[in-house]
Design an enzyme around this catalytic site. Structure first.
Site, PDB file in Angstrom:
ATOM      1  CE  LYS A  32     -15.150 -25.351 -45.584  1.00 53.20           C
ATOM      2  NZ  LYS A  32     -16.061 -26.478 -45.555  1.00 53.20           N
ATOM      3  CD  GLU A  50     -11.056 -25.958 -38.961  1.00 53.28           C
ATOM      4  OE1 GLU A  50     -10.784 -27.151 -39.202  1.00 53.28           O
ATOM      5  OE2 GLU A  50     -12.201 -25.491 -39.026  1.00 53.28           O
ATOM      6  CG  HIS A  79      -9.220 -33.219 -46.807  1.00 54.60           C
ATOM      7  ND1 HIS A  79      -8.850 -33.709 -45.572  1.00 54.60           N
ATOM      8  CD2 HIS A  79      -8.177 -32.485 -47.244  1.00 54.60           C
ATOM      9  CE1 HIS A  79      -7.642 -33.261 -45.284  1.00 54.60           C
ATOM     10  NE2 HIS A  79      -7.204 -32.529 -46.283  1.00 54.60           N
ATOM     11  NE  ARG A  88     -24.515 -29.928 -49.826  1.00 54.03           N
ATOM     12  CZ  ARG A  88     -23.813 -31.015 -49.487  1.00 54.03           C
ATOM     13  NH1 ARG A  88     -24.426 -32.191 -49.384  1.00 54.03           N
ATOM     14  NH2 ARG A  88     -22.538 -30.952 -49.224  1.00 54.03           N
TER      15      ARG A  88
HETATM   16  P1  ADP Z   1     -15.693 -29.513 -46.944  1.00 53.14           P
HETATM   17  O1  ADP Z   1     -16.580 -28.307 -46.984  1.00 53.14           O
HETATM   18  O2  ADP Z   1     -14.783 -29.574 -48.085  1.00 53.14           O
HETATM   19  O3  ADP Z   1     -16.493 -30.743 -46.678  1.00 53.14           O
HETATM   20  P2  ADP Z   1     -14.812 -29.741 -44.176  1.00 53.14           P
HETATM   21  O4  ADP Z   1     -14.501 -28.587 -43.306  1.00 53.14           O
HETATM   22  O5  ADP Z   1     -16.093 -30.438 -43.912  1.00 53.14           O
HETATM   23  O6  ADP Z   1     -14.748 -29.255 -45.673  1.00 53.14           O
HETATM   24  O7  ADP Z   1     -13.609 -30.786 -44.088  1.00 53.14           O
HETATM   25  C1  ADP Z   1     -13.551 -31.902 -44.960  1.00 53.14           C
HETATM   26  C2  ADP Z   1     -12.709 -33.001 -44.329  1.00 53.14           C
HETATM   27  O8  ADP Z   1     -11.391 -32.554 -44.044  1.00 53.14           O
HETATM   28  C3  ADP Z   1     -13.231 -33.509 -43.016  1.00 53.14           C
HETATM   29  O9  ADP Z   1     -14.195 -34.498 -43.192  1.00 53.14           O
HETATM   30  C4  ADP Z   1     -11.983 -34.031 -42.334  1.00 53.14           C
HETATM   31  O10 ADP Z   1     -11.660 -35.319 -42.772  1.00 53.14           O
HETATM   32  C5  ADP Z   1     -10.914 -33.109 -42.823  1.00 53.14           C
HETATM   33  N1  ADP Z   1     -10.698 -32.042 -41.844  1.00 53.14           N
HETATM   34  C6  ADP Z   1     -11.368 -30.893 -41.759  1.00 53.14           C
HETATM   35  N2  ADP Z   1     -10.922 -30.138 -40.741  1.00 53.14           N
HETATM   36  C7  ADP Z   1      -9.933 -30.822 -40.166  1.00 53.14           C
HETATM   37  C8  ADP Z   1      -9.049 -30.570 -39.070  1.00 53.14           C
HETATM   38  N3  ADP Z   1      -9.096 -29.437 -38.389  1.00 53.14           N
HETATM   39  N4  ADP Z   1      -8.141 -31.523 -38.753  1.00 53.14           N
HETATM   40  C9  ADP Z   1      -8.049 -32.658 -39.444  1.00 53.14           C
HETATM   41  N5  ADP Z   1      -8.842 -32.948 -40.495  1.00 53.14           N
HETATM   42  C10 ADP Z   1      -9.779 -32.043 -40.853  1.00 53.14           C
HETATM   43 MG    MG Z   2     -17.634 -31.079 -45.090  1.00 54.77          MG
END
Ligand code: ADP
Ligand code: MG
Ligand code: ADP
Length: 664
Positions: free
Chosen positions: A116, A200, A235, A297
């Site tokens: 990421k 973040e 999440h 994917r």
């Molecule tokens: P993963 O690889 O586990 O899918 P993501 O980076 O896509 O990780 O984040 C998964 C979820 O976490 C997102 O769909 C969102 O709901 C929440 N999330 C991610 N980043 C943030 C953020 N900066 N602020 C608030 N919620 C977040």
């Molecule tokens: Mg994700």
């Protein structure tokens, strides 16, 4: 087109890929672990090969074994599904070296997006807006703490190699940062072999909106619009939809363009998803969406896009992997109607969503009302080894309201016995006012979790129906019309009987009087219910209670009886069928594994004095950590497990010393 492909996956996605391959005349090779020898994907494929024992490291992650099976079976290409090897660039390179096609992007594209932090840096350079935060190399705890202070709380710590909602920690206060950092690092190292994190800004009212992209080997890239996946729990996505409610046309265009730009920046070929997070504290705006990550994917929720675009994304994947151009140009793609997907899992929503296991003794999925993507059949077992998904229920309608009503109806028609499921929770979500209004954000479920998971008590009529069933009074006898067929009418016209049932850990006694002609009086709790059974057929029982006609579905499996009523499942056990084992010693002295999992951390030692609520053991299940605490003040008697041990549901982990017994 390929003549034969191997599907390096299991469950619903393997079955779903096989369906499309078959329609295109492509032969299919399934692979399986010992736990899956009798699984549906094995039965559906043209041929199937054993990988190894149940653990994924010895089966579905065994890249060399899969390549060897390609050679032996003559498979020309591998479809990885999602999870497992789908985002593993080394696997893609090994396939390339063996002259086998990978139905997915190049190793370099996967690498570019695999972490990421690096992906965010790359996107920043390509001019795609990213979530503000720190995604550099320095991993010093003190340094990271300073970055978090700078960003301002709340912040989100993410394992850079994370996925599936794992390896993330939200931190609200400075003093909690260090502990959260350690947790994220530990989960990152354990689940993804990489403890490194990024930080973040935590958006407090966000929506998860992602764009489906597709590229071909000629360099064309299109997007297939958005999916809104804001309904999440910890999440993880729960219900997804397409398009996104309330999406302004300019924002859709801006997000689509940003996603295409992102894919082009890495020369992307195949199906991919660009995940964005939109800050909706002041509504949807094209200036407030940010790149989160790319999934290189097919996504679990791809069917909603298939519904609104009328395309088969697996067919696109096969064509593009075969060197053909994208089937459609951007101008030829349009949104038709609305689609939802709900993920039906074996999990106990009432008990904190603990993953569940069990043999599905009764399974009726709403195939006549929805598209159902499933990898299990009645009689199959949900094991602790893999994702406890039972099915994806996907619906389509001309508009959002109709589609949502169809989803609710399909969920209410879903019948599962043998394991608890989240079906009632999903149905409750469909009835949620905010969701119905399209007013979604990722905090919706968390805010209303209690109401969404609360189940009112078992309705008296359900108890009465279970009692009648256990007494054999709802079983039609052979050869007569349904009215006369009821054995209750025939044999028990004046009888008074007792049904003894176990339900939700309580023993129930229901007294039943036959009033003749399929009419009964059931003494349930403090009231008497008069029920007339009007029709019984194929497990559907119709009845009349004082002029109110209703129906329920019943699965009578001998010792167990399930009643499905009002969209909920109620399980009963015939008490006379039980072995008569006692209920175990007094609660509160023992720590029992509430689910199958791995003993990750064990701090308890024999003879140690503990106080109630003190963390003693961390159990990891489905890569999530669950902390088990001391049930009362006392001294640890025996510890029956050790760190690193895999335990099953119900395993005795440790016991407190019996003080009273010691004293005596
Ligand atoms: P993963 O690889 O586990 O899918 P993501 O980076 O896509 O990780 O984040 C998964 C979820 O976490 C997102 O769909 C969102 O709901 C929440 N999330 C991610 N980043 C943030 C953020 N900066 N602020 C608030 N919620 C977040
Ligand atoms: Mg994700
Ligand atoms: P359509 O039925 O209009 O072709 P769908 O969106 O229902 O479109 O299906 C898209 C793809 O998904 C098709 O290739 C189809 O074979 C596959 N599919 C449809 N129904 C199911 C199902 N019940 N389980 C798995 N895959 C399915």
């Amino acid at each position: 087109m390929f003549r034969k492909i191997l599907i390096a996956n299991r469950g619903e996605i393997a079955c779903r890929v096989i369906k499309t391959a078959r329609r295109l005349g492509v032969r299919t090779v399934a692979v399986y672990s010992d736990a899956d020898a009798g699984a549906q994907h094995v039965a559906m494929a043209d041929e199937a090969w054993r990988l190894g024992p149940a653990p994924v490291a010895e089966s579905y992650l065994k890249a060399e074994r899969i390549i060897e099976i390609c050679r032996q079976s003559g498979a020309e290409a591998v479809h990885p599904g999602y999870g497992f090897l789908s985002e593993n660039p080394d696997f893609v390179e090994a396939l390339e070296a063996a002259g086998i096609a990978f139905i997915g992007p190049s190793a370099s594209a996967i690498r570019a997006m695999g972490l990421k932090d690096a992906a965010k840096a790359l996107m920043e350079k390509a001019g795609v807006p990213v979530v503000p935060g720190y995604h550099g190399d320095n991993q010093d705890a003190g340094f990271l703490q300073e970055r978090a202070d700078e960003i301002g709380y709340p912040v989100l710590i993410k394992a850079r190699a994370g996925g599936g909602g794992k390896g993330m920690r939200r931190v609200d206060r400075r003093e909690d940062f260090r502990a959260a950092l350690e947790g994220a690092q530990r989960e990152g190292a354990a689940s993804f072999g990489d403890p490194r994190v990024l930080i973040e800004k935590y958006l407090t009212k966000p929506r998860h909106i992602e764009i489906q992209v597709f590229g071909d080997s000629q360099g064309n890239v299109v997007h297939l619009f958005e999916r809104d996946c804001s309904l999440q729990r910890r999440h993880q996505k729960v219900i997804e939809e397409a398009p996104a409610p309330g999406m302004p046309e300019e924002m859709r265009a801006a997000m689509g363009a940003a996603a295409v730009k992102a894919a082009q920046a890495i020369g992307y070929c195949g199906a991919g998803t660009i995940e964005f997070i939109a800050d909706v504290s002041e509504g949807l705006s094209q200036d407030r969406f940010y790149f989160m990550e790319m999934n290189t994917r097919l996504q679990v929720e791809h069917p909603v896009t298939e519904y609104i675009t009328g395309q088969d994304l697996v067919e696109w994947q096969l064509k593009v992997a075969n060197g053909e151009p994208l089937p459609l140009t951007q101008d030829q793609l349009a949104i038709h109607g609305w689609a939802f997907e709900a993920r039906l899992y074996a999990e106990d929503a009432e008990r904190g969503f603990l993953p569940a296991t069990g043999t599905l003794t009764h399974l009726r999925l709403p195939e006549d009302m929805a598209r159902v993507d499933s990898g299990v059949r009645q009689g199959d077992t949900i094991t602790p080894w893999y994702d406890p998904m039972i099915a994806k229920i996907i619906v389509h309608g001309p508009d959002r309201k109709t589609a949502l009503a169809r989803l609710l109806a399909a969920l209410e028609a879903t019948e599962v016995a043998g394991s608890v499921t989240n079906a009632a929770f999903l149905a409750a979500l469909c009835r949620h006012e905010g969701f119905a209004a399209g007013d979604v954000d990722t905090g919706l479920i968390g805010r209303d979790q209690e109401a969404l998971t609360a189940r009112s008590g078992t309705p008296p009529v359900v108890l009465a129906l279970a009692a009648l069933t256990s007494l054999g009074l709802t079983r039609p006898a052979a050869g007569q019309d349904p009215w006369e067929r009821l054995s209750g009418w025939r044999a028990w016209s004046a009888a008074r009987q007792f049904a003894v049932l176990d339900h939700k850990g309580t023993r129930l006694e229901v007294e039943v009087h036959s009033l003749g002609r399929s009419r009964f009086a059931a003494h349930v709790a403090d009231s008497v219910l008069e029920i007339e059974i009007t029709h019984v057929e194929d497990g559907t029982i119709r009845f009349d209670m004082g002029g109110h006609r209703d129906k329920a579905r019943i699965a009578d499996m001998g010792a167990a009886i399930s009643v499905f009523h009002g969209g909920e499942a109620f399980e009963f056990t015939r008490a006379d069928m039980l072995s008569g084992e006692d209920e175990g010693d007094a609660a509160g002295d023992r720590l029992i594994a509430p689910m199958p999992g791995l003993v990750k951390v064990l701090t308890a030692t024999k003879g140690q004095a503990v106080t109630r609520g003190e963390p003693l053991l961390i159990l990891e299940a489905m890569k999530m950590e669950h902390t088990l605490t001391a049930p009362r003040d006392g001294v640890i008697g025996d510890v029956f497990v050790s760190e690193g041990e895999q335990v099953t549901d119900g395993t005795l982990l440790l016991a407190l010393a019996q003080e009273s017994a010691d004293a005596a």
